[in-house]
Scaffold this motif. Structure first.
Motif, mmCIF file in Angstrom:
data_model
loop_
_atom_site.group_PDB
_atom_site.id
_atom_site.type_symbol
_atom_site.label_atom_id
_atom_site.label_comp_id
_atom_site.label_asym_id
_atom_site.label_seq_id
_atom_site.Cartn_x
_atom_site.Cartn_y
_atom_site.Cartn_z
ATOM 1 N N TRP A 1 6.434 5.427 -14.314
ATOM 2 C CA TRP A 1 6.546 4.074 -13.741
ATOM 3 C C TRP A 1 5.960 3.027 -14.686
ATOM 4 C CZ3 TRP A 1 9.218 2.978 -9.351
ATOM 5 C CH2 TRP A 1 9.087 1.695 -8.825
ATOM 6 N N ARG A 2 4.848 3.390 -15.334
ATOM 7 C CA ARG A 2 4.190 2.464 -16.251
ATOM 8 C C ARG A 2 5.108 2.081 -17.413
ATOM 9 N NH1 ARG A 2 -0.259 5.417 -17.610
ATOM 10 N NH2 ARG A 2 -1.270 4.794 -15.668
ATOM 11 N N TRP B 1 0.813 -1.215 0.000
ATOM 12 C CA TRP B 1 0.000 0.000 0.000
ATOM 13 C C TRP B 1 0.848 1.268 0.000
ATOM 14 C CZ3 TRP B 1 1.008 2.330 4.700
ATOM 15 C CH2 TRP B 1 1.403 1.490 5.748
ATOM 16 N N MET B 2 2.091 1.166 0.496
ATOM 17 C CA MET B 2 3.007 2.307 0.400
ATOM 18 C C MET B 2 3.530 2.429 -1.023
ATOM 19 S SD MET B 2 5.096 2.133 4.034
ATOM 20 C CE MET B 2 5.799 3.767 3.879
ATOM 21 N N TRP B 3 3.821 1.285 -1.645
ATOM 22 C CA TRP B 3 4.213 1.295 -3.057
ATOM 23 C C TRP B 3 3.088 1.897 -3.900
ATOM 24 C CZ3 TRP B 3 8.821 1.181 -4.880
ATOM 25 C CH2 TRP B 3 9.819 0.385 -4.315
ATOM 26 N N GLN B 4 1.866 1.464 -3.624
ATOM 27 C CA GLN B 4 0.721 1.941 -4.397
ATOM 28 C C GLN B 4 0.553 3.448 -4.269
ATOM 29 O OE1 GLN B 4 -3.451 0.901 -3.224
ATOM 30 N NE2 GLN B 4 -3.477 -0.141 -5.191
ATOM 31 N N ALA B 5 0.715 3.982 -3.049
ATOM 32 C CA ALA B 5 0.598 5.427 -2.829
ATOM 33 C C ALA B 5 1.669 6.184 -3.604
ATOM 34 C CB ALA B 5 0.703 5.731 -1.335
ATOM 35 N N PHE B 6 2.885 5.631 -3.636
ATOM 36 C CA PHE B 6 3.983 6.275 -4.364
ATOM 37 C C PHE B 6 3.743 6.246 -5.864
ATOM 38 C CE2 PHE B 6 8.079 5.519 -6.599
ATOM 39 C CZ PHE B 6 8.635 6.788 -6.436
ATOM 40 N N ARG C 1 0.838 11.677 -9.391
ATOM 41 C CA ARG C 1 0.629 12.101 -10.774
ATOM 42 C C ARG C 1 1.929 12.177 -11.573
ATOM 43 N NH1 ARG C 1 -2.972 17.370 -11.595
ATOM 44 N NH2 ARG C 1 -4.369 15.947 -10.469
ATOM 45 N N ILE C 2 3.001 12.621 -10.921
ATOM 46 C CA ILE C 2 4.276 12.767 -11.625
ATOM 47 C C ILE C 2 4.985 11.430 -11.810
ATOM 48 C CG2 ILE C 2 5.680 13.130 -9.548
ATOM 49 C CD1 ILE C 2 7.200 15.288 -11.112
ATOM 50 N N ILE C 3 4.633 10.434 -10.989
ATOM 51 C CA ILE C 3 5.297 9.138 -11.034
ATOM 52 C C ILE C 3 4.566 8.140 -11.943
ATOM 53 C CG2 ILE C 3 6.001 7.133 -9.649
ATOM 54 C CD1 ILE C 3 7.682 9.588 -9.132
#
Length: 307
Positions: free
Chosen positions: A115-116, A100-105, A109-111
């Protein structure tokens, strides 16, 4: 000559240790006391706490202890440092940070768009192996090691690319699209193959390739990455003129051994990773054997209609 000539600050990096401790405290506070500030959260598990703590310990060991000084003296230690930093630390870091911390990061919007792209299996695979291979081209490594900002930037990018590469194999976020076990095995094997040419060039070189690991001004300048300027200025007067004073082997032998050690550590880590992936894949196949068989029969039945 003893490493103590470089001083306590160079050998044990107290400021870096303080950063590691601060990051760890912030992480555990965020994952426990402050976790309700996240839109979605779960209690931190013991396994996650152990993995994150291990990641921080490894990070300090490879970048804050005498290993870091030795990595600027001995090419073999440099390759040990790189192998642990790039091939082991990202694994335990991904496992240590709750999903859930990974998900929040990643949802920032900028990430999110970046990341994708960078975590696509093929993109991340070639990004990591190319950055690793380019780094060990003599002219590039020598230039990077003579500039502290450039060295920090390239090392950070290389470490990030290692995280991206492992993400497609270890993605901990529930419900995320997961690639098949066979494809994961292919990625690990391709990584091992693509890194091999860089190691082979180092192993079979017939002369020292890196100026920053040879006696002279280039080596002394490169030591500025881990030795305070005041201590560095005193080294010539103490008779410290080159890395050979701290080693029992020649520069060429040290260079060749470094390539061998990197390849051995890589094979051990990737071997353990392959075992883990195969074991998980096999268990999943056994658990869903009936569903897989039914799907295969349906597919065969559908195909038979055309013949």
């Amino acid at each position: 000559m003893k490493l103590s000539v470089f001083g306590f600050q160079a050998l044990w990096s107290p400021y870096f240790l303080c950063v590691i401790i601060l990051v760890s405290l912030l992480f555990f506070a965020s994952a426990t006391t402050w976790r309700h500030r996240f839109s979605v959260s779960e209690p931190l598990t013991k396994a996650q706490a152990v993995y994150f703590s291990l990641a921080m310990m490894l990070l300090y060991i490879v970048k804050g202890t005498p290993i870091d000084v030795l990595a600027h003296i001995s090419f073999t230690m440099h390759m040990v440092q790189m192998a642990l930093l790039l091939l082991l630390v990202p694994i335990v870091l991904i496992k240590g940070i709750p999903w859930w911390m990974w998900q929040a990061f990643i949802s920032l919007r900028i990430i999110r768009p970046l990341w994708r792209v960078v975590t696509q299996p093929i993109v991340s695979l070639f990004t990591f192996t190319l950055l690793f291979s380019f780094y060990h081209i003599p002219v590039i490594l020598d230039v990077v090691k003579l500039s502290e900002p450039l060295h920090a930037a390239y090392t950070s990018l290389l470490f990030s690319s290692a995280v991206w590469m492992y993400w497609s194999l270890l993605n901990p976020i529930p419900g995320s699209k997961e690639i098949k076990g066979l494809h994961k095995i292919g990625i690990v094997m391709a990584n091992a193959v693509l890194i091999t040419p860089a190691c082979a060039l180092i192993i079979f070189a017939d002369m020292p390739m890196y100026e920053t690991y040879v006696a002279g001004d280039a080596w002394l300048q490169s030591m500025a990455l881990c030795v305070p300027a005041s201590t560095l200025a005193m080294l010539p007067s103490l008779g410290v003129t080159g890395p050979e004073l701290f080693m029992s082997m020649s520069t060429l032998e040290d260079q060749q051994l470094g390539g061998i050690v990197m390849k051995i550590i890589q094979e051990i880590i990737f071997g353990a990773l392959l075992y883990s992936i195969f074991r998980k894949w096999y268990k999943n196949e056994q658990k869903n054997a009936d569903a897989i068989t039914a799907a295969a029969l349906e597919e065969r039945k559908a195909m038979s209609q055309y013949y």
